[in-house]
Design a protein around this motif. Structure first.
Motif, PDB file in Angstrom:
ATOM      1  N   ALA A 192       0.828  -1.211   0.000  1.00  0.00           N
ATOM      2  CA  ALA A 192       0.000   0.000   0.000  1.00  0.00           C
ATOM      3  C   ALA A 192       0.860   1.258   0.000  1.00  0.00           C
ATOM      4  N   SER A 193       1.845   1.334   0.889  1.00  0.00           N
ATOM      5  CA  SER A 193       2.694   2.525   0.942  1.00  0.00           C
ATOM      6  C   SER A 193       3.622   2.595  -0.273  1.00  0.00           C
ATOM      7  N   TRP A 194       4.126   1.426  -0.732  1.00  0.00           N
ATOM      8  CA  TRP A 194       4.975   1.420  -1.912  1.00  0.00           C
ATOM      9  C   TRP A 194       4.200   1.906  -3.142  1.00  0.00           C
ATOM     10  N   LYS A 195       2.975   1.462  -3.299  1.00  0.00           N
ATOM     11  CA  LYS A 195       2.152   1.862  -4.443  1.00  0.00           C
ATOM     12  C   LYS A 195       1.948   3.365  -4.461  1.00  0.00           C
ATOM     13  N   PHE A 196       1.676   3.942  -3.307  1.00  0.00           N
ATOM     14  CA  PHE A 196       1.447   5.388  -3.229  1.00  0.00           C
ATOM     15  C   PHE A 196       2.723   6.143  -3.598  1.00  0.00           C
ATOM     16  N   GLY A 197       3.860   5.734  -3.039  1.00  0.00           N
ATOM     17  CA  GLY A 197       5.114   6.412  -3.335  1.00  0.00           C
ATOM     18  C   GLY A 197       5.543   6.249  -4.779  1.00  0.00           C
ATOM     19  N   MET A 198       5.362   5.065  -5.335  1.00  0.00           N
ATOM     20  CA  MET A 198       5.751   4.836  -6.723  1.00  0.00           C
ATOM     21  C   MET A 198       4.872   5.630  -7.687  1.00  0.00           C
ATOM     22  N   LYS A 199       3.596   5.738  -7.379  1.00  0.00           N
ATOM     23  CA  LYS A 199       2.701   6.526  -8.238  1.00  0.00           C
ATOM     24  C   LYS A 199       3.147   7.981  -8.271  1.00  0.00           C
ATOM     25  N   LEU A 200       3.489   8.532  -7.106  1.00  0.00           N
ATOM     26  CA  LEU A 200       3.978   9.914  -7.066  1.00  0.00           C
ATOM     27  C   LEU A 200       5.270  10.067  -7.861  1.00  0.00           C
ATOM     28  N   ALA A 201       6.158   9.092  -7.734  1.00  0.00           N
ATOM     29  CA  ALA A 201       7.430   9.154  -8.458  1.00  0.00           C
ATOM     30  C   ALA A 201       7.206   9.133  -9.963  1.00  0.00           C
ATOM     31  N   LEU A 202       6.319   8.284 -10.438  1.00  0.00           N
ATOM     32  CA  LEU A 202       6.033   8.199 -11.877  1.00  0.00           C
ATOM     33  C   LEU A 202       5.337   9.455 -12.379  1.00  0.00           C
ATOM     34  N   GLN A 203       4.457  10.023 -11.563  1.00  0.00           N
ATOM     35  CA  GLN A 203       3.779  11.266 -11.965  1.00  0.00           C
ATOM     36  C   GLN A 203       4.774  12.423 -12.073  1.00  0.00           C
ATOM     37  N   SER A 204       5.783  12.422 -11.185  1.00  0.00           N
ATOM     38  CA  SER A 204       6.740  13.538 -11.185  1.00  0.00           C
ATOM     39  C   SER A 204       7.585  13.579 -12.449  1.00  0.00           C
ATOM     40  N   LEU A 211      -7.565  -5.752   9.359  1.00  0.00           N
ATOM     41  CA  LEU A 211      -7.332  -4.306   9.388  1.00  0.00           C
ATOM     42  C   LEU A 211      -8.391  -3.593  10.215  1.00  0.00           C
ATOM     43  N   TRP A 212      -9.656  -4.025  10.091  1.00  0.00           N
ATOM     44  CA  TRP A 212     -10.710  -3.422  10.907  1.00  0.00           C
ATOM     45  C   TRP A 212     -10.452  -3.691  12.389  1.00  0.00           C
ATOM     46  N   THR A 213      -9.991  -4.879  12.702  1.00  0.00           N
ATOM     47  CA  THR A 213      -9.680  -5.204  14.101  1.00  0.00           C
ATOM     48  C   THR A 213      -8.559  -4.311  14.624  1.00  0.00           C
ATOM     49  N   LYS A 214      -7.547  -4.084  13.792  1.00  0.00           N
ATOM     50  CA  LYS A 214      -6.451  -3.203  14.192  1.00  0.00           C
ATOM     51  C   LYS A 214      -6.937  -1.764  14.353  1.00  0.00           C
ATOM     52  N   PHE A 215      -7.849  -1.357  13.475  1.00  0.00           N
ATOM     53  CA  PHE A 215      -8.350   0.026  13.526  1.00  0.00           C
ATOM     54  C   PHE A 215      -9.083   0.287  14.835  1.00  0.00           C
ATOM     55  N   TYR A 216     -10.022  -0.571  15.182  1.00  0.00           N
ATOM     56  CA  TYR A 216     -10.806  -0.348  16.398  1.00  0.00           C
ATOM     57  C   TYR A 216     -10.034  -0.740  17.662  1.00  0.00           C
ATOM     58  N   LEU A 231      -1.700   9.118  16.115  1.00  0.00           N
ATOM     59  CA  LEU A 231      -2.472   9.535  14.933  1.00  0.00           C
ATOM     60  C   LEU A 231      -1.870   8.955  13.660  1.00  0.00           C
ATOM     61  N   THR A 232      -0.548   8.937  13.583  1.00  0.00           N
ATOM     62  CA  THR A 232       0.112   8.362  12.401  1.00  0.00           C
ATOM     63  C   THR A 232      -0.215   6.881  12.263  1.00  0.00           C
ATOM     64  N   GLU A 233      -0.176   6.170  13.377  1.00  0.00           N
ATOM     65  CA  GLU A 233      -0.484   4.739  13.366  1.00  0.00           C
ATOM     66  C   GLU A 233      -1.921   4.489  12.911  1.00  0.00           C
ATOM     67  N   LEU A 234      -2.844   5.290  13.421  1.00  0.00           N
ATOM     68  CA  LEU A 234      -4.254   5.119  13.067  1.00  0.00           C
ATOM     69  C   LEU A 234      -4.503   5.488  11.606  1.00  0.00           C
ATOM     70  N   GLU A 235      -3.885   6.556  11.140  1.00  0.00           N
ATOM     71  CA  GLU A 235      -4.090   6.991   9.755  1.00  0.00           C
ATOM     72  C   GLU A 235      -3.505   5.998   8.757  1.00  0.00           C
ATOM     73  N   GLN A 236      -2.422   5.319   9.134  1.00  0.00           N
ATOM     74  CA  GLN A 236      -1.853   4.299   8.252  1.00  0.00           C
ATOM     75  C   GLN A 236      -2.818   3.127   8.064  1.00  0.00           C
ATOM     76  N   ILE A 237      -3.483   2.739   9.143  1.00  0.00           N
ATOM     77  CA  ILE A 237      -4.471   1.659   9.025  1.00  0.00           C
ATOM     78  C   ILE A 237      -5.631   2.111   8.158  1.00  0.00           C
ATOM     79  N   ALA A 238      -6.091   3.349   8.363  1.00  0.00           N
ATOM     80  CA  ALA A 238      -7.188   3.879   7.555  1.00  0.00           C
ATOM     81  C   ALA A 238      -6.800   3.955   6.081  1.00  0.00           C
ATOM     82  N   PHE A 239      -5.540   4.319   5.807  1.00  0.00           N
ATOM     83  CA  PHE A 239      -5.074   4.382   4.423  1.00  0.00           C
ATOM     84  C   PHE A 239      -5.093   3.007   3.773  1.00  0.00           C
TER      85      PHE A 239
END
Length: 317
Positions: A19-31, A115-120, A134-142
């Motif tokens: 999930a995080s790799w996909k987001f970073g790679m998409k930004l890199a390709l767009q740049s 993931l839902w179990t981790k979120f709640y 907040l960072t930990e929670l937002e990563q699960i939401a992402f």
């Protein structure tokens, strides 16, 4: 390389961080303007030949092939060897991207309940900062959103408020009275982070103040003891003043004071003792008048104490 999108991705796909790799790679390709090639928006141009069978758009085809190869290189170079084998048969960057989505997003979809179990179940850990939580929670939401699972800001805000530690309860009450239009995830996180920093700064200042206060009497006491040493100790060169000498000197002074006070006893058995500038009268046990009222005494002793307080028997009046 200056125009290589991989410079924007500082980590590689390892099979667990898709999930995080996909987001970073998409930004890199767009740049570097290669994302359109990867997502299929810009496809390889079809050949156009003239009457002489000469390809009229050869330059466009060559340019697309070059961009496609660059995109493939960027993707393949940001994947660890164990994960890169599934891409060996791909001929376009789009094929690579789709194969990775099929491989990892299907596996991730199976983990949605986890993931839902981790979120709640995400809660503040002891000494954890608000920013870290907040960072930990937002990563699960992402990660949930990357699986196309609907989760809005209201759900995230509700989770944050119900997870606050006891010292933030006042903030939670204040947030309830905030106008609905101002209740946004950004404002909530900003205010919580600011409050957390303020509380931590206050706690640090208090700790520093307490430490300074506790250490000051020790210094004063040490200085007082040094000043109380006899002059001859300071005059003897090459000799120190170990703590054992301090204790011995204090014991001698104390015993001398006790002997001096013992000399003040009077013939009547009472003595005045000076303790911290207060006068305390010592009374012999033979003169304790309260014994007449609290203890069973022999008749002569009882009559003696009774007479001392001015009490007479009925037949003696």
């Amino acid at each position: 390389m200056e125009k290589d999108g991989r410079r924007h991705v500082v980590w590689c796909l390892n099979g667990k961080n898709y999930a995080s790799w996909k987001f970073g790679m998409k930004l890199a390709l767009q740049s570097v303007e290669l994302w359109e090639v990867v997502n299929g928006t810009q496809r390889q141009p079809a050949e156009r030949r003239n009457a002489d069978q000469v390809i009229e758009n050869a330059a466009d085809i060559t340019n697309w092939n070059k961009r496609n190869t660059t995109a493939m290189q960027n993707i393949f170079g940001a994947i660890k060897e164990d994960q890169s084998r599934i891409l060996m048969s791909c001929s376009t960057a789009q094929e690579m991207w789709m194969k990775l989505e099929t491989e990892y997003e299907e596996d991730a979809a199976d983990n949605a309940p986890l993931l839902w179990t981790k979120f709640y179940g995400c809660t503040f850990r002891p000494s954890q900062s608000v920013s870290s939580f907040l960072t930990e929670l937002e990563q699960i939401a992402f990660r949930l959103k990357s699986l196309n699972i609907a989760i809005d800001d209201n759900q995230i805000m509700a989770k944050i408020l119900m997870s606050l530690p006891p010292e933030f309860r006042v903030f939670a009450f204040a947030w309830d009275s905030t106008p609905v239009a101002e209740k946004t995830l950004k404002k909530l996180t900003t205010r919580l982070i600011a409050l957390d920093k303020s509380l931590r700064n206050d706690e640090e200042a208090k700790s520093t103040s307490d430490t300074a206060y506790l250490s000051k009497p020790n210094r004063d006491e040490s200085q007082h003891k040094e000043q109380a040493l006899p002059a001859q100790y300071g005059q003897n060169k090459g000799k120190s003043h170990p703590s054992s000498q301090h204790a011995e000197l204090n014991a001698v002074n104390t015993n001398a004071g006790v002997r001096e006070k013992e000399k003040k006893r009077t013939e009547k058995g009472s003595v005045t003792i000076d303790m911290t500038e207060e006068m305390i009268n010592y009374v012999s046990s033979q003169e304790q008048l309260a014994d007449a009222l609290t203890k069973p005494l022999a008749a002569p002793r009882f009559k003696y104490l009774r007479d001392k307080i001015g009490v007479r028997g009925v037949g003696e009046v």
